[in-house]
Design a protein around this motif. Sequence first.
Motif, PDB file in Angstrom:
ATOM      1  N   PHE A 127       9.296  -7.602  -5.518  1.00 51.28           N
ATOM      2  CA  PHE A 127       8.013  -7.351  -6.162  1.00 51.28           C
ATOM      3  C   PHE A 127       7.523  -5.935  -5.864  1.00 51.28           C
ATOM      4  O   PHE A 127       7.195  -5.617  -4.726  1.00 51.28           O
ATOM      5  N   VAL A 128       7.491  -5.111  -6.913  1.00 46.33           N
ATOM      6  CA  VAL A 128       6.940  -3.758  -6.783  1.00 46.33           C
ATOM      7  C   VAL A 128       5.456  -3.855  -7.090  1.00 46.33           C
ATOM      8  O   VAL A 128       5.070  -4.470  -8.082  1.00 46.33           O
ATOM      9  N   SER A 129       4.644  -3.257  -6.242  1.00 45.16           N
ATOM     10  CA  SER A 129       3.209  -3.294  -6.516  1.00 45.16           C
ATOM     11  C   SER A 129       2.564  -2.002  -6.031  1.00 45.16           C
ATOM     12  O   SER A 129       2.701  -1.642  -4.860  1.00 45.16           O
ATOM     13  N   GLY A 130       1.886  -1.320  -6.946  1.00 42.19           N
ATOM     14  CA  GLY A 130       1.218  -0.066  -6.600  1.00 42.19           C
ATOM     15  C   GLY A 130      -0.258  -0.276  -6.385  1.00 42.19           C
ATOM     16  O   GLY A 130      -0.727  -0.493  -5.264  1.00 42.19           O
ATOM     17  N   THR A 131      -0.993  -0.283  -7.490  1.00 41.88           N
ATOM     18  CA  THR A 131      -2.457  -0.345  -7.440  1.00 41.88           C
ATOM     19  C   THR A 131      -2.980  -1.532  -6.622  1.00 41.88           C
ATOM     20  O   THR A 131      -3.875  -1.363  -5.796  1.00 41.88           O
ATOM     21  N   ALA A 132      -2.408  -2.724  -6.863  1.00 44.71           N
ATOM     22  CA  ALA A 132      -2.951  -3.932  -6.213  1.00 44.71           C
ATOM     23  C   ALA A 132      -2.807  -3.854  -4.691  1.00 44.71           C
ATOM     24  O   ALA A 132      -3.709  -4.275  -3.966  1.00 44.71           O
ATOM     25  N   LEU A 133      -1.703  -3.305  -4.197  1.00 43.37           N
ATOM     26  CA  LEU A 133      -1.510  -3.267  -2.743  1.00 43.37           C
ATOM     27  C   LEU A 133      -2.185  -2.051  -2.115  1.00 43.37           C
ATOM     28  O   LEU A 133      -2.944  -2.180  -1.149  1.00 43.37           O
ATOM     29  N   LEU A 134      -1.912  -0.875  -2.674  1.00 40.56           N
ATOM     30  CA  LEU A 134      -2.404   0.342  -2.006  1.00 40.56           C
ATOM     31  C   LEU A 134      -3.922   0.479  -2.095  1.00 40.56           C
ATOM     32  O   LEU A 134      -4.534   1.215  -1.327  1.00 40.56           O
ATOM     33  N   GLY A 135      -4.516  -0.246  -3.036  1.00 39.30           N
ATOM     34  CA  GLY A 135      -5.968  -0.244  -3.143  1.00 39.30           C
ATOM     35  C   GLY A 135      -6.623  -1.031  -2.006  1.00 39.30           C
ATOM     36  O   GLY A 135      -7.833  -0.961  -1.823  1.00 39.30           O
ATOM     37  N   CYS A 136      -5.851  -1.772  -1.252  1.00 38.01           N
ATOM     38  CA  CYS A 136      -6.421  -2.572  -0.158  1.00 38.01           C
ATOM     39  C   CYS A 136      -6.508  -1.726   1.102  1.00 38.01           C
ATOM     40  O   CYS A 136      -5.574  -1.012   1.447  1.00 38.01           O
ATOM     41  N   ARG A 137      -7.628  -1.811   1.759  1.00 38.20           N
ATOM     42  CA  ARG A 137      -7.841  -1.046   3.002  1.00 38.20           C
ATOM     43  C   ARG A 137      -6.822  -1.447   4.049  1.00 38.20           C
ATOM     44  O   ARG A 137      -6.208  -0.616   4.701  1.00 38.20           O
ATOM     45  N   ASN A 138      -6.660  -2.772   4.194  1.00 44.76           N
ATOM     46  CA  ASN A 138      -5.718  -3.288   5.178  1.00 44.76           C
ATOM     47  C   ASN A 138      -4.416  -3.656   4.460  1.00 44.76           C
ATOM     48  O   ASN A 138      -4.250  -4.767   3.958  1.00 44.76           O
ATOM     49  N   LEU A 139      -3.505  -2.689   4.433  1.00 39.04           N
ATOM     50  CA  LEU A 139      -2.279  -2.889   3.660  1.00 39.04           C
ATOM     51  C   LEU A 139      -1.410  -3.997   4.264  1.00 39.04           C
ATOM     52  O   LEU A 139      -0.791  -4.767   3.539  1.00 39.04           O
ATOM     53  N   GLY A 140      -1.411  -4.074   5.588  1.00 41.15           N
ATOM     54  CA  GLY A 140      -0.624  -5.113   6.266  1.00 41.15           C
ATOM     55  C   GLY A 140      -1.073  -6.501   5.817  1.00 41.15           C
ATOM     56  O   GLY A 140      -0.250  -7.368   5.489  1.00 41.15           O
ATOM     57  N   ALA A 141      -2.401  -6.701   5.761  1.00 39.43           N
ATOM     58  CA  ALA A 141      -2.937  -8.001   5.341  1.00 39.43           C
ATOM     59  C   ALA A 141      -2.594  -8.257   3.872  1.00 39.43           C
ATOM     60  O   ALA A 141      -2.288  -9.395   3.485  1.00 39.43           O
ATOM     61  N   ALA A 142      -2.638  -7.201   3.055  1.00 37.49           N
ATOM     62  CA  ALA A 142      -2.348  -7.358   1.619  1.00 37.49           C
ATOM     63  C   ALA A 142      -0.885  -7.744   1.403  1.00 37.49           C
ATOM     64  O   ALA A 142      -0.578  -8.611   0.578  1.00 37.49           O
TER      65      ALA A 142
END
Length: 234
Positions: free
Chosen positions: A193-208
């Motif tokens: 699963f490639v994800s740009g906006t949805a993941l990197l937009g999260c402050r806590n990337l580990g949690a995302a």
Amino acid sequence: MIIAPSLLAADFGRFAKEAERISRSGADWLHLDIMDGHFVPNISFGPQVVKTLRPVSRIFFDVHLMCSRPEILLAPFREAGASQITIHVELGDQAVTQLLWKIKSMGLKAGLAVNPPTSISHALPHLEQIDTLLVMTVNPGFGGQSFIYETLPKVQQAAAWRRTRELDYRIEVDGGVNFATAAECARAGADTFVSGTALLGCRNLGAAVKKMRKCVEAAQADGTRQTMLQAATS
Ligand code: DX5
Ligand code: ZN
């Protein structure tokens, strides 16, 4: 399953820091979108930039070439530290066969991408040559677009071919992949699963990243339950 955040959604002025953030997040791959302003109507970054990121992390570099002349870029990206290079099936049968062979002979993993308007049947002659089949779930060129649901049958087809032909390529989805659409893709048979906006937009990337894994696992478990139910009632 593989979660691959895309650097395209990162702050272009802080690539090294963003690559570090991604590699510390627990993600499996770093997806690198290379656009030449010709194959797609946008330009991103080239091998020189990728090379500066290699010392930052040991993470798998998933290089997605949206380029009209990938043959001139294979060696530079290998030197820059690519782990896998994906080219597009739209380049034509003959070019694709040669390019995949070149990528493999350089000791790298080889991927083949299929755009939304392109029939998945064009990938069929190349399935035995590839490590990853990338089903584009938006028209390539830009991050932040909406997921195209009509691409899901292609994921199902890719999974059916993999089963019946006893192959082991990964099925990757790219474009508009968020927590909800990742689950839809997983149900259809995607595992990468490639994800740009949805993941990197999260402050806590580990949690995302963890949350996306959970959504995919839940969808997979659901799929297994349904298959068992169908088997039990038929
Ligand atoms: C689209 C690229 C994607 C892009 C996905 O042309 O191939 O990899 O980064 O970005 P999102 O997840 O924002 O749609
Ligand atoms: Zn991509």
